[in-house]
Design an enzyme around this catalytic site. Structure first.
Site, short mmCIF file in Angstrom:
data_model
loop_
_atom_site.label_atom_id
_atom_site.label_comp_id
_atom_site.label_asym_id
_atom_site.label_seq_id
_atom_site.Cartn_x
_atom_site.Cartn_y
_atom_site.Cartn_z
N SER A 184 38.33 31.94 45.72
CA SER A 184 39.52 33.01 46.01
C SER A 184 39.10 33.64 47.51
O SER A 184 37.97 34.18 47.50
CB SER A 184 39.60 33.92 45.06
OG SER A 184 39.96 33.56 43.67
N HIS A 240 46.25 30.79 46.78
CA HIS A 240 45.54 29.67 46.25
C HIS A 240 46.35 28.31 46.67
O HIS A 240 46.78 27.71 46.08
CB HIS A 240 45.36 29.44 44.75
CG HIS A 240 44.33 30.29 44.34
ND1 HIS A 240 43.08 29.75 43.95
CD2 HIS A 240 44.02 31.63 44.38
CE1 HIS A 240 42.14 30.65 43.54
NE2 HIS A 240 42.50 31.53 43.70
N HIS A 273 42.49 27.15 37.69
CA HIS A 273 41.51 27.97 36.73
C HIS A 273 41.90 27.78 35.45
O HIS A 273 43.09 27.46 35.34
CB HIS A 273 41.38 29.40 37.07
CG HIS A 273 40.99 29.77 38.69
ND1 HIS A 273 41.90 29.73 39.56
CD2 HIS A 273 40.11 30.10 38.85
CE1 HIS A 273 41.07 30.12 40.76
NE2 HIS A 273 40.02 30.25 40.29
N TYR A 302 42.29 29.88 33.34
CA TYR A 302 43.37 30.95 32.76
C TYR A 302 44.79 30.58 33.02
O TYR A 302 45.71 31.22 32.57
CB TYR A 302 42.97 32.37 33.43
CG TYR A 302 42.91 32.44 34.90
CD1 TYR A 302 43.84 32.67 35.43
CD2 TYR A 302 41.47 32.29 35.47
CE1 TYR A 302 43.97 32.73 36.73
CE2 TYR A 302 41.77 32.62 37.05
CZ TYR A 302 42.66 32.81 37.52
OH TYR A 302 42.92 32.74 39.05
N GLU A 303 45.06 29.59 34.10
CA GLU A 303 46.31 29.38 34.08
C GLU A 303 47.06 28.63 33.21
O GLU A 303 48.33 28.33 33.25
CB GLU A 303 46.42 28.54 35.70
CG GLU A 303 45.90 29.48 36.79
CD GLU A 303 46.13 28.47 37.90
OE1 GLU A 303 47.06 28.44 38.62
OE2 GLU A 303 44.62 28.35 38.50
N ALA A 317 34.52 33.49 44.48
CA ALA A 317 34.43 35.16 44.60
C ALA A 317 34.00 35.50 43.40
O ALA A 317 34.51 35.00 42.04
CB ALA A 317 35.97 35.67 44.95
N MET A 334 35.37 33.34 37.48
CA MET A 334 36.58 32.62 36.40
C MET A 334 36.28 31.18 36.84
O MET A 334 37.40 30.64 36.35
CB MET A 334 37.79 33.26 36.42
CG MET A 334 37.76 34.74 36.15
SD MET A 334 39.24 35.57 36.42
CE MET A 334 39.06 37.26 36.29
N SER A 335 35.27 30.72 37.33
CA SER A 335 35.61 29.22 37.89
C SER A 335 34.07 28.70 37.99
O SER A 335 33.23 29.18 37.21
CB SER A 335 36.16 28.98 39.18
OG SER A 335 35.26 29.94 40.01
N ASN A 390 33.24 42.48 44.62
CA ASN A 390 33.06 43.70 44.12
C ASN A 390 32.02 43.99 43.01
O ASN A 390 31.50 43.05 42.76
CB ASN A 390 34.55 43.97 43.22
CG ASN A 390 34.47 42.92 42.03
OD1 ASN A 390 35.07 41.65 42.37
ND2 ASN A 390 34.16 43.19 40.90
N HIS A 438 42.76 42.59 42.40
CA HIS A 438 42.67 41.20 43.02
C HIS A 438 42.91 41.22 44.64
O HIS A 438 41.90 40.70 45.42
CB HIS A 438 43.78 40.27 42.89
CG HIS A 438 43.75 38.90 43.12
ND1 HIS A 438 42.86 38.13 42.86
CD2 HIS A 438 44.77 38.00 44.21
CE1 HIS A 438 42.91 36.93 43.65
NE2 HIS A 438 44.02 37.14 44.12
N1 HPA Z 1 35.04 39.22 37.45
C1 HPA Z 1 35.39 38.14 37.23
N2 HPA Z 1 35.86 37.35 38.22
C2 HPA Z 1 35.77 37.78 39.48
C3 HPA Z 1 35.29 39.06 39.82
C4 HPA Z 1 34.83 40.02 38.65
O1 HPA Z 1 34.59 41.12 38.58
N3 HPA Z 1 35.59 39.49 40.96
C5 HPA Z 1 35.98 38.41 41.52
N4 HPA Z 1 36.13 37.52 40.54
#
Ligand code: HPA
Length: 275
Positions: free
Chosen positions: A31, A62, A84, A86-87, A114, A212-213, A236, A248
């Site tokens: 991402s 994406h 992903h 989650y999609e 990310a 998440m990947s 973050n 996001h």
């Molecule tokens: N959590 C999960 N996935 C992420 C995060 C997070 O804090 N930051 C970027 N992708």
């Protein structure tokens, strides 16, 4: 034939109708990191929606395509955008692209993402070399009849992230004056970010970054015998570590901040992988 394997072979045949390019390294851009694809001397591009049966991402930012080309002299295929779990895709569809790139010839899989920093010494914009992973709640992509053509039923996962590739990336970071964190990446399903209690749990379990990947793709690629390496861009600090809510947009901003270092590290590392 196993339906998962049949779909994979069909996607592969579809790509082969469009290009005979044989990549050595497969790169998956996380991402906010998709702009890296512009760095590649592109020989050919194939949009995911031109590949019958290929899973297509729905997340903003994406854009989905394979970019075939060269990093230095090294032939690569680069995924600009991934899907992903989650999609709503079956996890076996989530790993189809990684498997496909192996069938196209790639022996090395370079995963990027990310991630939220779980380790208290991390800062937004840091890059982290993935040393190992923890899979949490996402189903194992190898569940179901084993595809014998790809690998064994019970694959060893003691060194998913190739030690020589880790050393190569570490050395590249040092040579280019790039500060590189290292650690364990945990994949949770998303799409909600984690709760502060979940982040404390992950820290107790030895996780340094969360996203998440990546892990399901690494499992499938390891099953096929690919050499794998990975870099997380810490976008973050994870939930509860600051007073700010997570968004996001923040992921994109931190990726932009890390982009010059990310680009150098990826390019110079991939160049060495051709040696
Ligand atoms: N959590 C999960 N996935 C992420 C995060 C997070 O804090 N930051 C970027 N992708």
């Amino acid at each position: 034939m196993n339906a998962v394997y049949e779909k994979l072979l069909k996607c592969c045949a579809c790509v082969r109708k469009k290009t005979d390019f044989v990549p050595k390294v497969a790169i998956v851009l996380g991402s906010g990191l998709g702009d890296y694809a512009d760095q590649i001397q592109a020989a050919e591009e194939i949009s995911y929606d031109d590949i019958d049966g290929f899973p297509i991402s729905t997340v903003p930012g994406h854009a989905g395509k394979f970019v075939f080309g060269y990093v230095g002299e090294v032939p690569v295929v680069c995924m600009k955008g991934r899907v992903h779990f989650y999609e709503g895709y079956d996890v076996r569809d989530v790993v189809l692209p990684a498997r496909l790139m192996k069938l196209l010839g790639a022996r090395i899989l370079f995963l990027t993402n990310a991630a939220g920093g779980v380790n208290v010494s991390f800062h937004p914009g840091d890059l982290m070399l993935i040393r190992d992973h923890i899979s949490m709640f996402a189903p194992n992509p190898l569940i179901g009849a084993n595809i014998e053509e790809l690998g064994v039923r019970f694959p060893d996962m003691s060194t998913v992230y190739d030690r020589k590739l880790q050393a190569l990336i570490r050395e590249t970071a040092r040579e280019n004056g790039i500060h590189l964190q290292e650690g364990v990446y945990a994949q949770l399903t998303g799409p909600s970010f984690e709760s502060p209690a979940e982040i404390r749990m992950l820290r107790l379990l030895g996780c340094d970054a969360v996203g998440m990947s990546t892990v399901v793709e690494a499992i499938a690629a390891n099953h096929m015998g690919m050499r794998i390496c990975g870099i997380s861009c810490v976008s973050n600090l994870a939930a509860g570590m600051t007073d700010n809510p997570l968004t996001h947009e923040e992921v994109q901003e931190a990726a932009d901040m890390a982009a010059p270092r990310f680009k150098t590290l990826l390019t110079e590392s991939v160049k060495k992988m051709g040696e």
